[in-house]
Every structure is written in C-alpha cells, then in structure tokens.
Enzyme design. Structure first.
Site, short mmCIF file in Angstrom:
data_model
loop_
_atom_site.label_atom_id
_atom_site.label_comp_id
_atom_site.label_asym_id
_atom_site.label_seq_id
_atom_site.Cartn_x
_atom_site.Cartn_y
_atom_site.Cartn_z
N SER A 240 0.87 -1.16 -0.13
CA SER A 240 0.13 -0.08 0.06
C SER A 240 0.97 1.33 -0.06
O SER A 240 2.26 1.11 0.21
CB SER A 240 -0.75 0.02 1.08
OG SER A 240 -0.06 0.28 2.42
N LYS A 241 0.36 2.50 -0.15
CA LYS A 241 0.95 3.79 -0.12
C LYS A 241 2.01 3.92 1.08
O LYS A 241 2.97 4.61 0.90
CB LYS A 241 -0.07 4.80 0.13
CG LYS A 241 -0.83 5.06 -1.17
CD LYS A 241 -0.20 6.35 -1.83
CE LYS A 241 -0.90 6.33 -3.32
NZ LYS A 241 0.22 6.33 -4.30
N ARG A 242 1.73 3.28 2.08
CA ARG A 242 2.55 3.17 3.24
C ARG A 242 4.00 2.72 2.97
O ARG A 242 5.13 3.29 3.25
CB ARG A 242 2.22 2.28 4.33
CG ARG A 242 1.22 2.86 5.33
CD ARG A 242 0.80 1.73 6.57
NE ARG A 242 0.42 0.52 6.12
CZ ARG A 242 1.17 -0.32 6.26
NH1 ARG A 242 2.47 -0.44 7.26
NH2 ARG A 242 0.79 -1.59 6.01
N GLY A 244 5.55 3.00 0.07
CA GLY A 244 6.13 3.92 -1.14
C GLY A 244 5.23 4.02 -2.26
O GLY A 244 4.10 3.60 -2.00
#
Ligand code: GLU
Length: 467
Positions: A240-242, A244
């Site tokens: 996920s966005k977490r 990168g």
C-alpha cells in the site's frame, strides 16, 4: 490458441500489482503465441474516471505491454449483459428478487443472531410463476445457485480448488437500477471474447466458483484460471501507499526505466533458476505459469533500484541520454541529446541509480549557478588553496584544448611539486570550484566536458569568492 486479457477497473491509477498481473498475462500469452486483450471494466460509474483510463493505458504502453485487441469498455456492452441476464431468467437459471434493502438487512441480522451464515434466505427463489403480488415493484435479478454439490477447478498456479455450493449465495447479477454486477459482466465478456486463460490476483479466488456456475448455466466453455499471489511490503502487509509509491507511473517520474520495472515485476513471484536479468524477449521465451510461486511476494525497493542501475549502465548511452532529457528539463535545463550529453551519461551512469538522480548529478555541466555544497566550499575554497587555483587558472591559459589530458596532468604534477602536495590536494579545490561538490567524474573528464570558457569562468569565480 491462448487468449488472455487484462481487465482493470479505472477507479484508480495503474498500480504495481495491476501492472504485474497485466505483465504475467502478456508474457504467458506471447510465450504461447496467443492474443492479449485489454478490457476496461468501467461499470462503476461513480468511481470510474477518464484520467484513470489514461493512466492505465499510458502505464501499460510505457512498460512495453502491447495489447492485440481492445481496449474494450464494458459501458459499451450493456445490451449484451441485459440480453444474457434475460436469457438466464427465461431458462429458469435466474429469478427476480423483490426483497428490499431493509428486508435483506433484517434477514442478515437474524441469520447472524441465530449463528448462521448471513446468506440471502432465497425468499423469492421459488415464487409461483403466476404470482402477481410484486408486480411493478423494483427488483434485482439473482442467479439460481445450486444448493448442494461442489464446484471445482484446477488453478494453473494453485492446483485443484473445490468449493461447496452451500457456501455460495444466490448472487445478484442485475441491480435494481438495471446495472449488471462484476461477477456477471466478467463471465459474459470473457466468454464472448473467447478468453481461454484468466490470470488475475488471488483476491478473486472466491469469485471463481460463482463465475464457473454462470458459464455452465449459459453453456459457455469454462476457461482456465491462474490466481497470482498478492504483493506484500517488507512488513508482510499487503502493498500500500505506506510502503512507498504504488502507482506505476510514479516510478517513471522518479527516473526508473521500463526495462528495469518489467524485469523486476516479472521476477516478483516468478523465477527461472537464479537468473536475475531478463530482456523482454527472454521473458517471453522463458515465462510460464506453473513456475509462479504460491506465496505472496515481497516488494523490494533495493532490488528494483539495483536493476535500474544495471539498465542505466548497460543500455546504449545515446538511448539513456535521450531519456535523461525530460529530467533535465524538469530542472529547467534545456539540453540536446548530443555527443556532449552522451559523454555526461557515460561519466555518471556508474553511480546514478535513476534518471532523476543522474539529472541532479549532471546539473553543473549545464548551468553556472549550480548548487554549491557548503561543507565542500568551506574545506576546499580557502586562503590556503587560493594560490593553487590561481596557478591552475594561469597554467590553463597555455592549454589549447581541454581534451589534452596529458598536458593537464603535467600542469597538475607541476603544482604538486610547487605546493608539496598530493594530486588530491590540487584536484579537490579545482573540483569544488568547477562542480560545487567533492564527488564528480574524473577531473579530466569534467574539464573536457565543461570546455575552456566555463572552466575559466568558474575558477575565477571561486578565486574571487575566497576572502
Ligand atoms: N475488474 C476486475 C479488477 O480490477 C477484474 C478482475 C478479473 O480479472 O476478473 O479486479
């Protein structure tokens, strides 16, 4: 003949996981000399956006995935879905359900309370044909799922998978607003498009038995399935966005090469011995689904960066120079892909890991007002080094071409003797004066690329800056 498809919903940008699914489909199909179809599943009108369609098409093209057919858009195919839904109704394989959302919610709560599964209780499944009590009321169309028995299929990655029919609900295939649902449209499209192999994320495994039942009810041949394990971050959570950047084109914007991404994504869940580097042609030759692993793969930024460095170093320098231009432009630098830029690339590509990094490293070759590293200035542009720079500038006046490495070497050697210094004691102040930093390609290369005028100008500026 193998025919596969990539069927993204344009409700977001093309992400790494989607790109890998597309790639696996593409490689498998090309390996078998088949046809690869692109289908945009845009029936979720609220969440689908044109900009996402653009991002998906642009991302696939950038990566080097070319579709043979399509893109098809599901919104253009509504009549086909309706026609098939009514065919199922006529055959008795589907039925109209008049239960309202409130009634369903009540049934769900009741079922949960009684410890059962919150399945639809099939109230409308066996309404008598002559029942008129619901006439004119809004309805959904539900698929008449078998109440007993099993559905099995042999997944090309996971092997035999079996579901009990009692686990499966009477799926809604058409909503009250007359829009079809995913599990229905996907079957109609795959059947009508003649798709033989469905390669997709394993979050779709639970949908597969429902889809198989619809194929069977419509008497369409059931394709083969291959469910690819998801991609995780290093912490084992779904990517996920977490973790990168997750959008494919963000990697392009960060200066990654499509060759590196394609190579990296192909190896994400698939292996061929311990080979790491594959050209697209080699991937097509060697890729096959049975060699895809069953467990989730972990996205490893270091490895992607390493591969990117590999391609920066091994692609023709002229090619890299062309790709560097937009990054220089992004920094406000107008350059041309000429022999000078190629020389810059050859000198920087051993250290730069991305095109963006290379552009930053190249800044001082293209503008005089480059950023000056303060620590480098404080250490190497001092009253003690000032006479060295003055002598160096003086010596240069007698050198005709900045490509005369031997003459420049002699000049530096002379200064090492005069100042009783090591070569580095001469070279570092010159380097900081010319590049604003202590790390750069070899000083003779820097001088040659900059040319006499720029070198002299920068030496004078450095000398004048020293109090
Ligand atoms: N539109 C679906 C998705 O993006 C397609 C799934 C499938 O490949 O069947 O998840």
């Amino acid at each position: 003949m193998v025919k596969s498809r990539f069927a993204p919903s344009p409700t977001g940008n093309l992400h790494i996981g989607g790109a890998r699914t597309a790639l696996f489909n593409y490689l498998y199909t090309k390996h078998h000399g088949g046809i690869f179809v692109l289908r945009i599943e845009d029936t979720d009108v609220e969440r689908s956006k044109d900009e996402y369609v653009k991002d998906i098409l642009g991302g696939l093209s950038w990566l080097g995935i070319h579709w043979d057919e399509g893109p098809y858009y599901q919104m253009d195919r509504m009549d086909l879905y309706r026609e098939h839904a009514y065919r199922l109704l006529d055959q008795g394989c589907a039925y109209k359900c008049y239960c309202t959302a409130e009634m369903l919610e009540e049934k769900r709560k009741k079922a949960l309370k009684e410890g059962g599964k919150p399945h639809y209780d099939r109230t409308c499944r066996d309404l008598p044909a002559d029942d008129t009590s619901n006439e004119g009321k809004p309805f959904v169309i539900r698929f008449r799922s078998p109440v007993s028995g099993e559905v099995s299929f042999t997944d090309l990655i996971r092997g035999r998978i079996t579901f009990k029919c009692e686990e499966l609900d009477d799926l809604i295939i058409f909503r009250t607003d007359s829009t079809p649902t995913y599990n229905f449209t996907v079957v109609i499209d795959d059947a009508l498009m003649g798709i033989t192999h469905i390669v997709r994320g394993d979050d779709h495994i639970n949908n597969t038995p429902r889809q198989i039942l619809i194929y069977e009810a419509l008497k369409y041949p059931v394709p083969q399935f291959a469910h690819v394990p998801l991609i995780h971050g290093k912490d084992k959570a779904r990517l996920s966005k977490r973790h990168g950047a997750t959008s494919l084109l963000e990697y392009r914007n960060e200066g990654f090469l499509p060759e590196a991404l394609m190579n990296y994504l192909a190896r994400l869940g698939w292996a061929h011995g311990d080979q790491e580097i594959f050209s697209q042609q080699e991937l097509i030759e060697k890729f096959d689904l049975p060699a895809v692993g069953k467990s989730p793969s972990v996205f490893d930024m270091d490895k992607l960066t390493w591969l990117n460095g590999h391609y920066l170093k091994t692609l023709p320098a002229e090619d890299v120079a062309g790709r560097l231009l937009p990054f220089l432009e992004g920094m406000g630098i107008k350059a041309a892909a000429d022999s000078r830029l190629v020389r810059v690339v050859v000198n920087l590509r051993e250290r730069a890991r991305t095109l963006k990094e290379m552009a930053q490293m190249a800044e001082y070759f293209f503008r005089d007002d480059f950023a000056l590293d303060e620590a480098a200035r404080a250490k190497f542009l001092t009253p003690a080094t000032k006479p060295i720079l003055v002598d160096f500038a003086e010596g240069l006046k007698g050198v005709a071409s900045m490509d005369e490495e031997e003459t420049l070497k002699t000049l530096i050697e002379g200064l090492t003797k005069k100042y009783n210094a090591k070569p580095v004691g001469i070279i570092q102040p010159v380097r900081v004066a010319l590049c604003g930093r202590t790390v750069s390609p070899g000083i003779f290369e820097v001088i040659a690329i900059l040319g006499k005028e720029a070198v002299e100008k920068r030496l004078v500026r450095a000398i004048e800056s020293i109090q």
